[in-house]
Design a protein around this motif. Structure first.
Motif, short mmCIF file in Angstrom:
data_model
loop_
_atom_site.label_atom_id
_atom_site.label_comp_id
_atom_site.label_asym_id
_atom_site.label_seq_id
_atom_site.Cartn_x
_atom_site.Cartn_y
_atom_site.Cartn_z
N ARG A 160 21.93 36.73 41.49
CA ARG A 160 23.23 37.31 41.83
C ARG A 160 24.24 36.96 40.75
O ARG A 160 24.16 35.87 40.17
N ARG A 161 25.17 37.84 40.50
CA ARG A 161 26.22 37.52 39.54
C ARG A 161 27.14 36.45 40.11
O ARG A 161 27.29 36.32 41.33
N GLU A 162 27.76 35.71 39.23
CA GLU A 162 28.67 34.64 39.63
C GLU A 162 29.72 35.19 40.60
O GLU A 162 30.38 36.20 40.32
N GLY A 163 29.86 34.52 41.75
CA GLY A 163 30.87 34.92 42.72
C GLY A 163 30.47 36.06 43.64
O GLY A 163 31.26 36.49 44.48
N GLU A 164 29.22 36.58 43.49
CA GLU A 164 28.77 37.68 44.33
C GLU A 164 27.64 37.21 45.24
O GLU A 164 26.89 36.29 44.91
#
Length: 426
Positions: A160-164
């Motif tokens: 997952r992308r950072e913050g997602e």
């Protein structure tokens, strides 16, 4: 539809629900003389009332016929599993010949990897999702080690992308293309167990095949929950457990899909006498000649007592059909989402639903991050007749299964959730 957070509105939705009577076909645990609010069908489905009769039939046949039950029972044991092919094919979007039932989920994934993970010196990597169910992670590690590779060099997790909270399809496709000629296998969950995200299996399959890899799916949280078109998507293989949305009982038998394009191939497999062609099975010949269908991947004869409650549930699915289940699933999950947002306005805590809001990327489950709350709220709910699921650090998973949950359950859950927060914040 414009929802309302009132008991009367929830009861009105229930009165319009064409599946409402199926609730009476299941047995609910009781709390203070009433049915619990049951949100954990994504872990263990409720028992169909018909399951006991199906098991009793086997017990009676065993008592009255003994070994002759294999051929002379009302549902003969030697081909008992074949009764699943037609109804399960409709549930997962397959041809009946592409379906079999055997073993349990992780056992079947291991057996299928014998055929579909064939690493070479240049093509040996596996792509999977980050935070796949731990059993899948352990399976990947042990399979890779079995072939003499270091898991860190072979297993590629899509992160997952950072913050997602969810994995972007574009990132999955980019990673498949990047690994390219080194990629031997893509093996994803159809629905992520933690977030409830539904993956675009059709597009993932196309991308994997484009670079020359096999593609399979763990459908533990997908079978009986989402629309599947495994044959048309050209998926190579898949397996699922039957005890979650399909209500077969704890730890019960697993379903498998093997695309018909592989049925007459020379893929290696672990063989046993139950995958031998039926007309030769009892001739006890020394040469293995497998059935040219998914049954050709079976190993041992089937545990009939385990299959009986699964068949009881599958016949309910056959009667209802996935189209009606999905229609109710979408509406009752949307109503639960509405209730959560409404209660959020009335309490100090904040609920963050980490399951995708897009209906195409979610199914029955909503995973809710309880900001400002802890395990004590989960404990309160459990003690007050709400059976839900806790995942660290502070996520509850809520699965309003359309076969047996009601809209009034959703309203009542909201009230108990509010009461729990207020009582813990006094």
């Amino acid at each position: 539809m414009k929802f309302q957070n009132t008991r009367e509105f929830a009861q009105q939705l229930d009165s319009q629900d064409e599946l409402k009577n199926y609730r009476n076909e299941f047995i609910f645990p009781q709390h203070e003389g009433k049915d619990v609010i049951y949100f954990t069908g994504n872990s263990l489905g409720l028992q169909p009332k018909s399951a006991k009769k199906y098991v009793d039939d086997i017990m009676n046949d065993w008592a009255n016929l003994a070994v002759e039950g294999h051929f002379y029972a009302e549902k003969p044991w030697w081909d008992y599993h074949e009764r699943f092919a037609e109804p399960l094919s409709k549930i997962v979007g397959a041809k009946p010949s592409e379906i079999t039932v055997m073993n349990t989920l992780t056992v079947n994934l291991h057996l299928l990897m014998v055929s579909f993970y064939r690493p070479t010196k240049t093509r040996y990597k596996i792509i999977c999702e980050e935070k796949a169910f731990p059993s899948d992670q352990y399976m990947f590690q042990s399979q890779v080690s079995h072939h003499g590779y270091n898991p860190e060099d072979v297993i590629v997790e899509i992160k997952r992308r950072e913050g997602e909270h969810n994995i972007r399809l574009e990132d999955i496709l980019a990673k498949i293309e990047e690994v390219g000629d080194e990629l031997a296998l893509v093996l994803f969950g159809g629905v992520n167990y933690y977030t409830g995200q539904v993956f675009d299996m059709k597009t993932i399959t196309e991308a994997g095949h484009k670079v020359g890899a096999n593609v399979g799916f763990d459908l533990a949280h997908a079978a009986g929950n989402i629309k599947l078109e495994l044959h048309d998507w050209n998926v190579d293989f898949a397996a699922w457990c039957s005890y979650k949305y399909m209500n077969s009982g704890p730890g019960n038998a697993s379903g498998c899909f093997i695309h018909e394009k592989h049925h007459q191939s020379n893929l290696p497999r672990f063989a046993g006498w139950w995958s031998q062609k039926k007309e030769k099975r009892f001739k006890m010949e020394p040469v293995f000649d497998p059935i040219e269908s998914a049954d050709g991947w079976q190993v041992s004869n089937l545990p009939i007592l385990s299959l009986a409650p699964y068949l009881a549930s599958v016949e309910i699915f056959a009667e209802v059909g996935m189209e009606k289940l999905i229609a109710k699933r979408n509406q009752i999950t949307a109503y639960l989402e509405f209730i959560l947002h409404e209660i959020d306005k009335e309490v100090d805590s904040t609920f963050e639903i980490i399951t995708p809001a897009n209906q195409e990327e979610r199914a029955c489950q909503l995973s809710v991050f309880l900001h400002g709350e802890g395990r004590s709220l989960f404990d309160y709910l459990m003690k007050n007749g709400v059976i839900t699921d806790w995942r660290e650090p502070n996520v509850i998973r809520l699965a309003p299964v359309p076969l047996y949950t009601s809209y009034e359950d959703m309203y009542e859950f909201g009230q108990r959730l509010k009461q729990g927060i207020q009582s813990l914040h006094k």
